[in-house]
Design an enzyme around this catalytic site. Sequence first.
Site, PDB file in Angstrom:
ATOM      1  CB  CYS A  47      11.998   3.805  -2.229  1.00 46.23           C
ATOM      2  SG  CYS A  47      10.195   2.657  -1.193  1.00 46.23           S
ATOM      3  CB  CYS A  93       5.767   3.680  -0.231  1.00 52.61           C
ATOM      4  SG  CYS A  93       7.054   2.477   0.402  1.00 52.61           S
ATOM      5  CB  CYS A  96       9.829   6.296   0.440  1.00 56.58           C
ATOM      6  SG  CYS A  96       8.838   6.049  -0.714  1.00 56.58           S
ATOM      7  CB  CYS A 116      -8.004   3.346  -6.028  1.00 54.38           C
ATOM      8  SG  CYS A 116      -8.285   4.686  -6.783  1.00 54.38           S
TER       9      CYS A 116
END
Length: 130
Positions: A47, A93, A96, A116
């Site tokens: 996104c 995220c 999204c 990571c």
Amino acid sequence: MTKKNDEWKLTLSPEQYKVLRECGTEPPFTGKYVNHKENGVYVCAGCGNELFSSDTKYESGSGWPSFWDQVTEDAIERREDNSLWMKRTEIVCKKCGGHLGHVFDDGPNPTGLRYCVNSLSLDFKSKDSE
Ligand code: FE
């Protein structure tokens, strides 16, 4: 932001889909950003949400791009992950919900954190090209 699975399949490569939408993991030392050292911002491949600054990228030796901080306080969401008989903290995220990787507490100062991240979950925006 809510997209349906088949919409994601149209915009992501099969490899990206597997990592971002199915919590996959790319093999270590294969991702394109493992040894990437340019100045700029790493954004979500799904996104475009800004996730990590190159200023916080460091060499962890793990085989995945590693950062000791996120770019802003609310870029990333943490989720408990008890799969594979391990107790880990998944990072996604915030915009999204795309899977990025995991965060561990064995990183360097000043945060002591190691984000990571799969290269496949990231795109890079160079500072120099703007
Ligand atoms: Fe995203």
